[in-house]
Design a protein around this motif. Structure first.
Motif, PDB file in Angstrom:
ATOM      1  N   ALA A 125       0.587  -0.764  -0.220  1.00 46.46           N
ATOM      2  CA  ALA A 125      -0.453   0.120   0.023  1.00 46.46           C
ATOM      3  C   ALA A 125       0.584   1.733  -0.198  1.00 46.46           C
ATOM      4  O   ALA A 125       0.138   1.847  -0.359  1.00 46.46           O
ATOM      5  CB  ALA A 125      -0.738   0.318   1.459  1.00 46.46           C
ATOM      6  N   GLU A 149     -11.772   8.651  -9.575  1.00 46.59           N
ATOM      7  CA  GLU A 149     -10.637   8.586  -8.745  1.00 46.59           C
ATOM      8  C   GLU A 149      -9.727   8.207 -10.095  1.00 46.59           C
ATOM      9  O   GLU A 149      -9.923   6.948 -10.816  1.00 46.59           O
ATOM     10  CB  GLU A 149     -11.233   7.437  -8.109  1.00 46.59           C
ATOM     11  N   GLU A 153      -6.439   5.277  -6.639  1.00 45.71           N
ATOM     12  CA  GLU A 153      -6.805   6.077  -5.317  1.00 45.71           C
ATOM     13  C   GLU A 153      -7.606   3.967  -5.863  1.00 45.71           C
ATOM     14  O   GLU A 153      -8.228   3.741  -4.203  1.00 45.71           O
ATOM     15  CB  GLU A 153      -7.852   7.318  -6.008  1.00 45.71           C
ATOM     16  N   THR A 154      -8.348   3.682  -6.812  1.00 42.14           N
ATOM     17  CA  THR A 154      -8.470   2.387  -6.976  1.00 42.14           C
ATOM     18  C   THR A 154      -8.210   1.901  -6.871  1.00 42.14           C
ATOM     19  O   THR A 154      -8.186   0.663  -6.012  1.00 42.14           O
ATOM     20  CB  THR A 154      -9.462   2.338  -8.245  1.00 42.14           C
ATOM     21  N   ASP A 155      -6.667   2.019  -6.821  1.00 44.48           N
ATOM     22  CA  ASP A 155      -5.788   0.429  -6.189  1.00 44.48           C
ATOM     23  C   ASP A 155      -6.033   0.342  -4.762  1.00 44.48           C
ATOM     24  O   ASP A 155      -5.932  -0.609  -4.067  1.00 44.48           O
ATOM     25  CB  ASP A 155      -4.813   0.449  -6.967  1.00 44.48           C
ATOM     26  N   ARG A 156      -5.856   1.471  -4.499  1.00 42.62           N
ATOM     27  CA  ARG A 156      -5.558   1.513  -2.702  1.00 42.62           C
ATOM     28  C   ARG A 156      -7.336   1.373  -2.081  1.00 42.62           C
ATOM     29  O   ARG A 156      -6.875   0.629  -1.166  1.00 42.62           O
ATOM     30  CB  ARG A 156      -5.785   3.552  -2.170  1.00 42.62           C
ATOM     31  N   ARG A 157      -8.437   2.058  -2.937  1.00 39.20           N
ATOM     32  CA  ARG A 157      -8.814   1.517  -2.433  1.00 39.20           C
ATOM     33  C   ARG A 157      -9.518  -0.028  -2.258  1.00 39.20           C
ATOM     34  O   ARG A 157      -9.710  -0.831  -1.424  1.00 39.20           O
ATOM     35  CB  ARG A 157     -10.581   1.910  -3.025  1.00 39.20           C
ATOM     36  N   LEU A 158      -9.615  -0.760  -3.361  1.00 34.04           N
ATOM     37  CA  LEU A 158      -9.362  -2.176  -3.668  1.00 34.04           C
ATOM     38  C   LEU A 158      -8.646  -3.200  -2.400  1.00 34.04           C
ATOM     39  O   LEU A 158      -8.554  -3.808  -1.760  1.00 34.04           O
ATOM     40  CB  LEU A 158      -8.869  -2.897  -4.834  1.00 34.04           C
ATOM     41  N   GLY A 160      -7.629  -1.589   0.495  1.00 31.55           N
ATOM     42  CA  GLY A 160      -7.854  -1.707   1.140  1.00 31.55           C
ATOM     43  C   GLY A 160      -9.193  -2.421   1.847  1.00 31.55           C
ATOM     44  O   GLY A 160      -9.591  -2.851   3.131  1.00 31.55           O
ATOM     45  N   GLU A 161      -9.950  -2.808   0.845  1.00 29.04           N
ATOM     46  CA  GLU A 161     -11.555  -3.178   1.689  1.00 29.04           C
ATOM     47  C   GLU A 161     -10.346  -5.001   1.367  1.00 29.04           C
ATOM     48  O   GLU A 161     -10.997  -5.827   1.869  1.00 29.04           O
ATOM     49  CB  GLU A 161     -12.272  -3.595  -0.184  1.00 29.04           C
ATOM     50  N   ARG A 162      -9.595  -5.354   0.693  1.00 28.88           N
ATOM     51  CA  ARG A 162      -9.034  -6.793   1.019  1.00 28.88           C
ATOM     52  C   ARG A 162      -8.537  -6.462   1.899  1.00 28.88           C
ATOM     53  O   ARG A 162      -8.775  -7.936   2.766  1.00 28.88           O
ATOM     54  CB  ARG A 162      -8.421  -7.200   0.013  1.00 28.88           C
ATOM     55  N   LYS A 164      -9.189  -5.591   4.702  1.00 30.95           N
ATOM     56  CA  LYS A 164     -10.196  -5.369   5.630  1.00 30.95           C
ATOM     57  C   LYS A 164     -10.900  -6.895   6.001  1.00 30.95           C
ATOM     58  O   LYS A 164     -11.463  -7.061   6.976  1.00 30.95           O
ATOM     59  CB  LYS A 164     -11.568  -4.201   5.591  1.00 30.95           C
TER      60      LYS A 164
END
Length: 393
Positions: A125, A149, A153-158, A160-162, A164
């Protein structure tokens, strides 16, 4: 994969031993260390960590020796790693990435793979931007306009979801481990965890005591799975649970300590720690301190501990027991390979179990292994991944 190893001496600790350990780590990861480049500095260079002159020296070695990768014996910042790769035109790894790669190769159990993936994603990350010029452009074009986005930003969000989702899954496994520990607590079972520096011989000792057949190799991080077995210690104590846990190493990445906290709690909840030490290692005292640092970080420094000086056959020592000023056993000298001193170690465990507060023992029939438990991944194994078992002698 032909590799150059790079180490910088900042005047702290045993630099030669640290470089030698980096070579073992590189070989454990499958690299072929062709050359080692060292230097001295008072502090890291902001741009290249080693300074531009030393970076050029590394670059010449890369060209002359046809190297494919450069491995640093330090943690690099994302900017330093990016600058070095651009200047050297080869892949650059730092110590943290190298250890994460070894863990990814060695993880066998479902939980171990989850923990390694979590640690890798947390490390990734901070380095998403490296080498990805398209990540800084806004999505666009006919039929390609996104939600506003950037790709970064998309990669960071994905990620983050993984992360979690992985944490939720590991939390569920952690509850399962707590249930198993409560069950052992109700039965008044004394629990012992083997801890120690990588390659100190923990798995060999575990096999010698339990006949468990755990994988053993003379390499770092030979296996990451924590294995628990019941061992009958005689009528006075009955069965005790012995767990072979992950081995530690210098500068163990914080991401790994955090990701493997669930399985390291097998150590936190133990009644006794057997701290296995390579008696033949010239840097054994430094290794003992490194292990104790990690134990403090995970909150296991309060647990009673016996130092087990293993490999006495290689160190030219005799099997014996040493006691502290309170007449409690503080050190046991053994050889897991020859079996010398194992009877003394069993006696030390028995003595500690009898003296443990709140443990009332009844006669228990001998039992070799823990009963398998049902896990969501269907493995049906009592093995729990941990960060580490690092190789054994």
């Amino acid at each position: 994969m032909r590799a150059a190893l790079v180490g910088v001496d900042f005047g702290q600790g045993d630099f030669a031993a640290s470089v030698e350990e980096l070579m073992l780590l590189a070989r454990s990861a499958g690299a072929d260390p062709v050359t080692t480049i060292t230097g001295k500095r008072s502090s890291p260079d902001a741009a290249y960590f080693v300074g531009s002159g030393k970076a050029d020296e590394i670059g010449f070695a890369v060209q002359d020796l046809k190297l494919e990768i450069v491995i640093f014996n330090h943690a690099l910042s994302p900017a330093q790693q990016r600058n070095l790769e651009k200047r050297l035109q080869v892949r650059v790894l730092d110590r943290t990435s190298l250890i994460l790669d070894i863990f990814a190769q060695r993880a066998q159990s479902h939980e171990g793979k989850l923990q390694v993936e979590l640690a890798q994603l947390q490390h990734l990350a901070t380095r998403l931007i490296r080498g990805w010029t398209h990540l800084e452009r806004q999505k666009g074009g006919i039929g390609l306009r996104g939600p506003g986005e950037t790709q970064l930003e998309t990669d960071r969000r994905l990620i983050g979801e993984r992360v979690k989702a992985l944490r939720a899954r590991l939390a569920k496994l952690r509850k399962q481990h707590e249930t198993q520990r409560r069950s052992r607590g109700r039965s008044q079972t004394f629990s012992v965890s083997l801890v120690g520096y990588t390659n100190a011989g923990k798995s060999t000792l575990f096999n010698a005591m339990t006949k468990a057949g755990v994988y053993v190799a003379d390499q770092l991080f030979a296996t990451l799975d924590t294995t628990s077995r019941r061992v009958y210690m005689g009528e006075e104590v009955g069965n005790v649970v012995i767990s072979d846990t992950v081995g530690f190493v210098r500068e163990l990445p914080h991401q790994l300590v955090a990701a493997f906290r669930a399985t390291l709690e097998e150590t936190i909840h133990a009644d006794l720690l057997l701290h296995v030490v390579d008696a033949a290692s010239p840097v054994r005292m430094e290794q003992i301190e490194q292990v104790n640092l990690v134990l403090r970080e995970i909150g296991a420094d309060h647990i009673p501990q016996i130092l087990v000086w293993n490999k006495i056959d290689a160190a030219g020592l005799e099997p014996t027991v040493e006691r502290d000023e309170y007449d409690k056993i503080s050190r046991v000298f053994t050889s897991a390979r020859t079996g010398a001193g194992l009877d003394l170690l069993r006696g030390a465990i028995t003595e500690a179990a009898k003296a443990a507060p709140g443990k009332a023992y009844l006669y228990q029939a001998p039992e070799e292994d823990l009963s398998p438990h049902d896990d969501d991944d269907g493995s049906g194994s009592e093995d729990h991944s941990t960060f580490t078992q690092v190789g054994s002698h």
